[in-house]
Design an enzyme around this catalytic site. Structure first.
Site, PDB file in Angstrom:
ATOM      1  N   LYS A 116       1.124   4.195  -2.740  1.00  0.00           N
ATOM      2  CA  LYS A 116       0.756   5.579  -2.402  1.00  0.00           C
ATOM      3  C   LYS A 116       1.919   6.548  -2.633  1.00  0.00           C
ATOM      4  O   LYS A 116       1.702   7.714  -2.994  1.00  0.00           O
ATOM      5  CB  LYS A 116       0.250   5.650  -0.961  1.00  0.00           C
ATOM      6  CG  LYS A 116      -1.100   4.973  -0.738  1.00  0.00           C
ATOM      7  CD  LYS A 116      -2.162   5.486  -1.685  1.00  0.00           C
ATOM      8  CE  LYS A 116      -3.578   5.253  -1.183  1.00  0.00           C
ATOM      9  NZ  LYS A 116      -4.591   5.667  -2.177  1.00  0.00           N
ATOM     10  N   TYR A 163       0.835  -1.218   0.000  1.00  0.00           N
ATOM     11  CA  TYR A 163       0.000   0.000   0.000  1.00  0.00           C
ATOM     12  C   TYR A 163       0.863   1.259   0.000  1.00  0.00           C
ATOM     13  O   TYR A 163       0.628   2.204  -0.765  1.00  0.00           O
ATOM     14  CB  TYR A 163      -0.899  -0.069   1.241  1.00  0.00           C
ATOM     15  CG  TYR A 163      -1.820   1.098   1.445  1.00  0.00           C
ATOM     16  CD1 TYR A 163      -2.998   1.217   0.704  1.00  0.00           C
ATOM     17  CD2 TYR A 163      -1.540   2.072   2.407  1.00  0.00           C
ATOM     18  CE1 TYR A 163      -3.856   2.281   0.922  1.00  0.00           C
ATOM     19  CE2 TYR A 163      -2.395   3.137   2.632  1.00  0.00           C
ATOM     20  CZ  TYR A 163      -3.557   3.238   1.883  1.00  0.00           C
ATOM     21  OH  TYR A 163      -4.406   4.291   2.090  1.00  0.00           O
TER      22      TYR A 163
HETATM   23  N1  LIG Z   1      -9.315   6.503   5.642  1.00  0.00           N
HETATM   24  C1  LIG Z   1      -8.094   7.022   5.756  1.00  0.00           C
HETATM   25  O1  LIG Z   1      -7.673   7.512   6.842  1.00  0.00           O
HETATM   26  C2  LIG Z   1      -7.147   7.040   4.585  1.00  0.00           C
HETATM   27  C3  LIG Z   1      -5.818   7.406   4.802  1.00  0.00           C
HETATM   28  C4  LIG Z   1      -4.944   7.480   3.727  1.00  0.00           C
HETATM   29  C5  LIG Z   1      -5.421   7.214   2.447  1.00  0.00           C
HETATM   30  N2  LIG Z   1      -6.708   6.831   2.265  1.00  0.00           N
HETATM   31  C6  LIG Z   1      -7.156   6.568   0.892  1.00  0.00           C
HETATM   32  O2  LIG Z   1      -8.378   7.242   0.658  1.00  0.00           O
HETATM   33  C7  LIG Z   1      -9.142   6.523  -0.313  1.00  0.00           C
HETATM   34  C8  LIG Z   1     -10.545   6.266   0.208  1.00  0.00           C
HETATM   35  O3  LIG Z   1     -10.442   5.427   1.339  1.00  0.00           O
HETATM   36  P1  LIG Z   1     -11.628   5.184   2.397  1.00  0.00           P
HETATM   37  O4  LIG Z   1     -11.001   5.262   3.730  1.00  0.00           O
HETATM   38  O5  LIG Z   1     -12.799   6.035   2.067  1.00  0.00           O
HETATM   39  O6  LIG Z   1     -11.937   3.619   2.113  1.00  0.00           O
HETATM   40  P2  LIG Z   1     -13.294   2.818   1.842  1.00  0.00           P
HETATM   41  O7  LIG Z   1     -12.932   1.378   1.895  1.00  0.00           O
HETATM   42  O8  LIG Z   1     -14.384   3.318   2.736  1.00  0.00           O
HETATM   43  O9  LIG Z   1     -13.686   3.223   0.343  1.00  0.00           O
HETATM   44  C9  LIG Z   1     -12.949   2.786  -0.779  1.00  0.00           C
HETATM   45  C10 LIG Z   1     -13.931   2.512  -1.904  1.00  0.00           C
HETATM   46  O10 LIG Z   1     -13.194   2.152  -3.095  1.00  0.00           O
HETATM   47  C11 LIG Z   1     -13.960   1.166  -3.789  1.00  0.00           C
HETATM   48  N3  LIG Z   1     -13.087   0.397  -4.681  1.00  0.00           N
HETATM   49  C12 LIG Z   1     -12.095  -0.458  -4.329  1.00  0.00           C
HETATM   50  N4  LIG Z   1     -11.513  -1.001  -5.417  1.00  0.00           N
HETATM   51  C13 LIG Z   1     -12.154  -0.452  -6.492  1.00  0.00           C
HETATM   52  C14 LIG Z   1     -11.984  -0.588  -7.893  1.00  0.00           C
HETATM   53  N5  LIG Z   1     -11.051  -1.418  -8.408  1.00  0.00           N
HETATM   54  N6  LIG Z   1     -12.784   0.133  -8.722  1.00  0.00           N
HETATM   55  C15 LIG Z   1     -13.732   0.969  -8.208  1.00  0.00           C
HETATM   56  N7  LIG Z   1     -13.941   1.125  -6.886  1.00  0.00           N
HETATM   57  C16 LIG Z   1     -13.152   0.428  -6.033  1.00  0.00           C
HETATM   58  C17 LIG Z   1     -14.546   0.305  -2.671  1.00  0.00           C
HETATM   59  O11 LIG Z   1     -15.682  -0.433  -3.119  1.00  0.00           O
HETATM   60  C18 LIG Z   1     -14.881   1.355  -1.612  1.00  0.00           C
HETATM   61  O12 LIG Z   1     -16.231   1.790  -1.699  1.00  0.00           O
HETATM   62  C19 LIG Z   1      -8.329   5.254  -0.616  1.00  0.00           C
HETATM   63  O13 LIG Z   1      -7.522   5.465  -1.757  1.00  0.00           O
HETATM   64  C20 LIG Z   1      -7.455   5.109   0.611  1.00  0.00           C
HETATM   65  O14 LIG Z   1      -6.294   4.352   0.350  1.00  0.00           O
HETATM   66  C21 LIG Z   1      -7.582   6.733   3.303  1.00  0.00           C
END
Ligand SMILES: NC(=O)c1ccc[n+]([C@@H]2O[C@H](COP(=O)([O-])OP(=O)(O)OC[C@H]3O[C@@H](n4cnc5c(N)ncnc54)[C@H](O)[C@@H]3O)[C@@H](O)[C@H]2O)c1
Length: 299
Positions: free
Chosen positions: A176, A172
């Site tokens: 990133k 991951y």
């Molecule tokens: N939550 C955090 O604190 C955090 C921190 C750093 C980065 N991020 C990044 O933010 C983004 C959103 O994360 P989140 O926390 O809302 O997670 P989440 O799991 O709630 O949402 C991610 C969504 O992406 C969709 N998804 C996954 N693979 C897919 C694909 N191949 N095609 C289309 N849709 C797909 C999933 O169905 C899900 O609804 C991600 O890229 C995550 O890595 C989140």
């Protein structure tokens, strides 16, 4: 009164839940027509269910906004092309692409299997590159036809895991950090067409992070995705034209601009491995320490 994103057509990937859902709702509330992309997979990328994306679209419609569902896999080359082309066919335009979809398969490097590495690199890194490529092809042809810059946006999603280096997330974090590099490179390449490229490094309480550790109600409130969405709404608007190649860290009580790799202390080149040791030791001691997971120098 005109709204910040009036008339803008914006794709948000992974918008069925979590941070992406908040982006979609906020963009629609600020006048954008939103394509709600989501494959509806589990946290580790399994299954498929379009009901999450549909319920976000229903919510936007109920609030008087415009939105449509897209169920393409962002990491599939033809799927990404279809997402871009069907958006242009449906709304007659595309102004911003928010690459937000993601999955997790955490493991220590020594235990990580090939499939865990490939799945995470695929969804994040290829799932950012493929939609960005097809959108850029569309914007380049528009710019060539009209001779005018397109005033378009790509907004990617990085993470402190990649920017600072989190244990247990080699797949991951590498994806990133790659997305941060892709952001800088794409910003330089696409400037000539009028396309800006920036990234968000978010901190939010979602299903991706809720099991990581206990948090106080205050910490959870500060990690609500509503703190992150305003950055994306502004970046997607025409107001942000001068900002490109930036990574903004936002959420959990923070809002900051990241600063990338720079050349540190220097020494005269040495062409002898027997003599280079003390020079490298001196450089390593004098160079700024890598950041800890809070973004500060390690002690
Ligand atoms: N939550 C955090 O604190 C955090 C921190 C750093 C980065 N991020 C990044 O933010 C983004 C959103 O994360 P989140 O926390 O809302 O997670 P989440 O799991 O709630 O949402 C991610 C969504 O992406 C969709 N998804 C996954 N693979 C897919 C694909 N191949 N095609 C289309 N849709 C797909 C999933 O169905 C899900 O609804 C991600 O890229 C995550 O890595 C989140």
């Amino acid at each position: 009164m005109s709204k910040l994103c009036d008339g803008r057509v914006v794709i948000v990937t992974g918008a069925g839940r979590g941070i992406g859902r908040e982006y979609a709702l906020a963009l629609a509330a600020h006048g954008a027509k939103v394509v709600v992309n989501d494959l509806g997979v589990s946290r580790d990328g399994m299954g498929r269910d379009l009901s999450a994306a549909q319920s976000v679209v229903d919510e936007i419609h109920a609030a008087g906004g415009e939105a449509m569902v897209n169920g393409d896999d962002v990491a599939d080359w033809e799927g990404a092309r279809h997402m871009i082309e069907s958006t242009v066919a449906h709304y007659g335009a595309l102004h911003a692409l928010v690459n937000n979809a993601g999955i997790l398969r955490d493991r220590m490097l020594v235990n990580m299997e090939e499939g865990e590495w490939d799945a995470v690199i695929n969804v994040h890194l290829k799932g950012t590159f493929a939609p960005a490529h097809h959108a850029a092809v569309h914007w380049r042809s528009l710019q060539k036809l009209s001779g005018e810059p397109v005033d378009a946006r790509i907004i990617n999603t990085s993470s402190s895991s990649g920017l600072y280096g989190n244990i247990g997330q080699a797949n991951y974090g590498a994806a990133k950090a790659g997305i941060a590099a892709l952001t800088v490179i794409a910003a330089r390449e696409l400037k000539r067409y009028g396309v800006t490229v920036n990234a968000i490094s978010p901190h939010a309480q979602t299903r991706m992070t809720e099991n990581l550790r206990e948090r106080t109600p205050e910490e959870i409130a500060a990690r609500h995705p509503r703190w992150i969405a305003p950055v994306v709404v502004w970046l997607a608007s025409t107001a942000s034209a001068e900002v490109t190649g930036r990574v903004f860290e936002v959420g959990g009580g923070h809002l900051s601009a990241m600063e990338g790799w720079h050349r540190g202390p220097e020494a005269a080149p040495v062409d002898d491995p027997e003599r280079i040791g003390p020079v490298l030791l001196d450089l390593a001691r004098r160079a700024r320490r890598n950041a800890d997971m809070k973004g500060h120098d390690l002690d």
